[in-house]
Write an enzyme that holds these catalytic residues in place. Structure first.
Site, PDB file in Angstrom:
ATOM      1  N   ARG A 261       0.527  -5.049   5.340  1.00 36.14           N
ATOM      2  CA  ARG A 261       1.064  -3.700   5.561  1.00 36.14           C
ATOM      3  C   ARG A 261       0.257  -2.960   6.609  1.00 36.14           C
ATOM      4  NH1 ARG A 261       2.640  -1.919  -0.704  1.00 36.14           N
ATOM      5  NH2 ARG A 261       3.844  -3.834  -1.091  1.00 36.14           N
ATOM      6  N   ARG A 276      -6.957  -0.313  -0.550  1.00 34.26           N
ATOM      7  CA  ARG A 276      -5.895  -0.230   0.452  1.00 34.26           C
ATOM      8  C   ARG A 276      -6.231  -1.100   1.646  1.00 34.26           C
ATOM      9  NH1 ARG A 276      -1.890   3.412   0.377  1.00 34.26           N
ATOM     10  NH2 ARG A 276      -3.013   4.591  -1.205  1.00 34.26           N
ATOM     11  N   GLU A 348      -2.565   2.960  -9.336  1.00 34.69           N
ATOM     12  CA  GLU A 348      -1.423   2.049  -9.357  1.00 34.69           C
ATOM     13  C   GLU A 348      -1.845   0.590  -9.166  1.00 34.69           C
ATOM     14  OE1 GLU A 348       1.602   2.970  -6.451  1.00 34.69           O
ATOM     15  OE2 GLU A 348       2.435   0.953  -6.602  1.00 34.69           O
ATOM     16  N   SER A 351       4.233  -1.920  -9.658  1.00 33.75           N
ATOM     17  CA  SER A 351       5.391  -1.051  -9.522  1.00 33.75           C
ATOM     18  C   SER A 351       6.609  -1.898  -9.867  1.00 33.75           C
ATOM     19  CB  SER A 351       5.464  -0.543  -8.079  1.00 33.75           C
ATOM     20  OG  SER A 351       6.402   0.502  -7.978  1.00 33.75           O
ATOM     21  N   ARG A 390      -6.382  -5.352  -6.519  1.00 30.85           N
ATOM     22  CA  ARG A 390      -6.648  -4.194  -7.364  1.00 30.85           C
ATOM     23  C   ARG A 390      -7.031  -4.617  -8.781  1.00 30.85           C
ATOM     24  NH1 ARG A 390      -2.538   0.725  -5.499  1.00 30.85           N
ATOM     25  NH2 ARG A 390      -3.254   0.765  -3.325  1.00 30.85           N
TER      26      ARG A 390
END
Length: 423
Positions: A261, A276, A348, A351, A390
């Site tokens: 990303r 991130r 988070e 999802s 994560r």
RNA sequence: GGAGGGGUGGGUGAGCGGUUGAAACCACCGGUCUUGAAAACCGGCGUCCACUUCGUGGACCGCGAGUUCGAAUCUCGCCCCCUCCGCCA
């Protein structure tokens, strides 16, 4: 993509609900293009009917040895008129399609209205945050001290937001991947797939990343490919433009892939550590279901993802996203947020969404409910099971000890060659 | 990278300028027969879009252009698959 007829017929109601997503949509453009398209199409089709009829007559006349010169001249004229009508039609259709591809999914009725993530609704919590008799450290300090991360060299090799894992760190990441894949394939009934990490434009359009979010993606030109931002893209597209067989549903896939990303627009956030990254590992769950089953399957999907956290004994909560925080293609989403002692916050880690027929319509994924029945679009769902980087962060921070070492969660020890502690 | 072959409906597969949206077979659905089932026989059976009451029309034979009064059929470009050779993890 929404159903055009549904949109046309329920425009007022849809406009109102869509407004809760906090995005601007030019509905006048829709009404104009839709009307314009249908008017022009009707006109052109009438002309084509005439042309087809005349051409048929020419065939007959010629067969019987007659002279068709007058008919041929007439068709010539009609063809010219058609050509003139088709130009604006093609332009309108292109604009119309573009418009339809940029309209987000409609939030499912139960989704709470809210403007931003701040108004998401907590559904439940599991586990208690650990109590330390020492100040909790964040994962990058833990990792650097243990020598299992090297962000400095990662920056040298690639740049900011990349990671180099070393020794037990690298092995722990791999252990987590294998643990998750084994759990989902052996206990939850998913088929393991290993898809391409580069995909084409059609695949990205099918799941909804394109045409709207190209700036979030890494692109390879010549030939034109995109690096996947999630396994959702290649795995959902496994069945693009397919007619699935009756009784084949539900289909459940689990896939490990790296994800890439750009993270454009997140410059200030999570600059340190693994949270991130431009590249991270994820184990993804993807389902294809009948429309009637999709919401039951969503609940099960969430439970499947939760099981990973429970087996790792990591405290977390489940959050239902409000309308304003919902992703472009999702009709309903639950996030799993894991407790991070280093940040004293839930973050988070998964999802899970139901896209209903939004992606299936874009990607043309259909099935027949009955052998004689019309094809209908399947529902697609996906959820992280889990974001691996994560998860590693959560393990480090929740299992940290006073002496700086890390206890390895029991379920991972067999994947770590029996190791029960790092450091 | 070089040489050749091929992409047609849910599947196999014919068609190679004019009622061909597309033969045939399989699958599937309905019927006849049968105590029931199978077999046999008869009939039906693509998708999308537009206008509409039953219905009518348009588009679609990998994708996109072109030739022609008319293209699944001819021409050009692109994509994908297969075979052989070369190179290579």
């Amino acid at each position: 993509m929404l159903d055009v007829k549904f949109l046309r017929e329920e425009l007022t109601r849809i406009k109102e609900r869509m407004a809760t997503r906090e995005t601007e949509i030019d509905w006048d453009e829709f009404v104009y293009l839709d009307q314009q398209r249908r008017d022009t199409l009707a006109r052109v089709e009438k002309l084509k009917e005439r042309k087809n009829r005349l051409s048929g007559e020419i065939g007959k006349v010629k067969k019987s040895g007659g002279d068709a010169i007058a008919l041929m001249r007439e068709v010539e004229e009609v063809s010219e008129t058609i050509r003139k009508g088709e130009e604006p039609l093609a332009e309108i259709e292109a604009r119309f399609e573009k418009f339809m591809l940029t309209v987000p999914n409609l939030p499912e009725p139960s989704v709470p209205v809210g403007r931003s993530a701040a108004e998401n609704r907590e559904v439940r919590r599991w586990g208690d945050p650990p109590q330390f008799d020492f100040p909790a450290k964040n994962h990058w300090d833990i990792g650097e001290e243990l020598g299992i991360f090297d962000f400095t060299r990662a920056a040298k090799i690639a740049g900011a937001r990349f990671a180099l894992y070393k020794d037990a760190g690298a092995r722990l990441e791999r252990a987590l991947i294998n643990f998750m894949l084994d759990l989902h394939t052996q206990k939850h009934g998913y088929r393991e797939v290993l898809p391409p990490f580069l995909v084409n434009r059609d695949a990205m359009t099918g799941t909804g990343q394109l045409p709207k979010f190209e700036e979030d993606l890494f692109r390879v030109s010549e030939p034109d490919f995109f690096l996947i931002p999630t396994a959702e893209v290649p795995v959902t597209n496994i069945h693009r433009e397919e007619m699935l067989e009756r009784g084949q549903l539900p289909i459940r896939y689990v896939a490990y892939t790296p994800c890439f990303r750009r993270e454009a627009g997140s410059y200030g956030q999570d600059v340190r550590g693994l949270i991130r990254q431009h590249q991270f590992n994820k184990v993804e769950l993807v389902k294809f279901t009948e429309p009637e089953e999709s919401y039951d399957e969503l609940e099960k999907l969430v439970v499947d993802a939760e099981t990973v956290l429970q087996q790792l004994r990591l405290p977390y909560r489940v959050v239902e996203l409000c309308t304003g925080d919902l992703g472009f293609a999702a009709a309903k989403t639950y996030d799993l947020e894991v407790w991070l002692p280093g940040q004293s916050a839930y973050r988070e880690i998964s999802s899970c969404s139901n896209f209903e027929d939004f992606q299936a319509r874009r990607a043309q994924i259909r099935y027949r409910k009955e052998t004689k029945g019309k094809p209908i679009f399947v529902h697609t769902l996906n959820g992280s099971g889990l974001a691996v980087g994560r998860t590693l962060v959560a393990v480090l921070e929740n299992y940290q000890q006073k002496d700086g070492s890390i206890v390895i969660p029991e379920v991972l020890r067999s994947y770590m060659g029996g190791l029960d502690r790092i450091g």
